[in-house]
Design a protein around this motif. Structure first.
Motif, short mmCIF file in Angstrom:
data_model
loop_
_atom_site.label_atom_id
_atom_site.label_comp_id
_atom_site.label_asym_id
_atom_site.label_seq_id
_atom_site.Cartn_x
_atom_site.Cartn_y
_atom_site.Cartn_z
N GLN A 190 7.86 8.07 -3.67
CA GLN A 190 7.29 6.72 -3.57
C GLN A 190 5.79 6.73 -3.89
N TRP A 191 5.11 7.77 -3.36
CA TRP A 191 3.65 7.80 -3.51
C TRP A 191 3.17 9.20 -3.17
N ILE A 240 2.05 1.47 1.99
CA ILE A 240 2.78 2.57 1.33
C ILE A 240 3.71 1.98 0.27
N ARG A 243 1.63 0.88 -2.59
CA ARG A 243 0.68 1.95 -2.98
C ARG A 243 -0.74 1.40 -3.02
N ASP A 310 -6.25 9.85 -3.44
CA ASP A 310 -5.39 9.94 -4.61
C ASP A 310 -5.51 11.37 -5.16
#
Ligand code: PMV
Length: 353
Positions: A190-191, A240, A243, A310
């Motif tokens: 997902q992230w 989440i 994002r 990130d």
């Protein structure tokens, strides 16, 4: 001589990751049943792991080897590792003693709480060795689902239950101790987020989380925290899902500071921060405001800081910290896929799940 079919010849190896909570589990509604005061959401890590090997033993006691030292249930029966093995035996209703050896991928005593990865790996490996099941499928067929192992793991250490799954995990308290549940809410894909763990102190924490969970109820800030958490849990889930890093970052910083405010105003009061922790988080905020550090902090029950960013910004973040905080040790981690299990037999080598 032992034959290859001798149970002590088969070793069950579990590798479980640690996890970092974005909304912290802080305080228990029922300590005996390990029922948390609130829901928590964590991200499972990848590099910070515990590897635990368990095999059946012909001795009349359990043994546990860690960091070159072996202890046994004959001499230290009340050790939390042996209480956990006994809990697993009783829950699964399977007799027999175990010989366990465990190691962490991260240096011990470096200030990373290892109880989440440690209790997750211990529980998986012990359940596998007691049942003789070497894969998740075999365990499931045996009636030992991942959910059941997560529930056993959280009884050893609350946060360990969340380490049974990869990605992003929610431990929901439900309306009774029996109704609590631990479930993955977003897959690791997902992230992908990076977690730079900034270590200032490698000392053992002076107050265990068990003590601090109790002390939370004495804080005037605890009830207000609990009352506001459903909104934060929603914000974190939404961040989440979409994002949205700055929304996630704002929520995790608020949650960590709130948890520590509860600890600092608890009865007795517990302060996990050192002067460096305070200086560092002020620095993070001013650097971020000036555009030099795209990262957000969270802090568990200790003085060390996790910086979430990130992965593309990892180099920028680590370079900046190394320059300004040369005394800090850094461990770089990221979103992980969860624990693994396999067995090793002396004659046939490894069988991977
Ligand atoms: O699992 P315990 O009892 O050591 O409690 C851990 C609590 C925090 O790490 C501070 C927060 C969390 O949810 O992991």
């Amino acid at each position: 001589m032992t034959s290859p079919t001798d149970p002590s010849h088969v070793k069950f190896v579990a590798t479980a990751p640690s996890n970092i909570a974005f909304v912290k589990y802080w305080g228990k509604r029922d300590a005996k049943q390990q029922w948390p005061a609130n829901d928590s959401i964590s991200m499972t890590l990848s590099a910070s792991t515990t590897e635990t090997m368990a095999c059946r033993s012909s001795e009349l006691f359990d043994s546990f080897t860690f960091g070159g030292q072996t202890i046994t249930s004959a001499t230290t029966p009340n050790h939390k590792v042996f209480s956990q093995i006994e809990r697993i035996r009783q829950t699964l209703n399977i007799q027999g003693h175990l010989s366990i050896a465990s190691k962490n991928s991260f240096p011990t005593g470096c200030g990373i709480a290892s109880s989440a990865s440690g209790f997750a790996a211990l529980t998986i490996a012990s359940a596998a060795a007691l049942t003789g099941c070497a894969t998740w499928e075999e365990l499931e067929l045996f009636g030992v689902s991942r959910e059941r192992i997560a529930s056993l793991a959280r009884q050893g250490s609350g946060s360990a239950g969340r380490s049974l799954y990869g990605g992003y995990v929610r431990w929901s308290r439900g309306s009774s101790a029996e109704e609590q549940s631990i479930r993955p809410i977003f897959a690791p894909g997902q992230w992908a987020l990076a977690d730079v763990i900034v270590i200032f102190s490698d000392h053992e924490k002076h107050v265990s989380s068990t003590e601090a969970h109790k002390a939370a109820w004495g804080s005037p800030l605890f009830e207000p925290r609990l009352a506001g958490l459903s909104e934060r849990l929603h914000l974190v889930s939404e961040a989440i899902e979409s994002r949205h890093l700055s929304n996630l970052g704002a929520a995790i910083e608020a949650d960590a500071l709130e948890m520590h405010a509860v600890a600092m105003t608890g009865a007795p009061a517990v302060n996990y921060f050192t002067p460096e922790t305070t200086q560092f988080i002020s620095w993070v905020r001013s650097e971020r405001t000036s555009g030099r550090l795209p990262a957000w902090f969270t802090i568990d029950a200790g003085p060390n800081v996790h910086l979430i960013c990130d992965p593309k910004q990892l180099q920028t973040v680590t370079n900046r910290i190394k320059k300004e905080w040369p005394q800090a040790k850094l461990i770089v981690d990221q979103t992980g896929t969860g624990p693994t299990l396999h067995k090793v037999t002396k004659s046939s080598g490894a069988h991977h799940d």
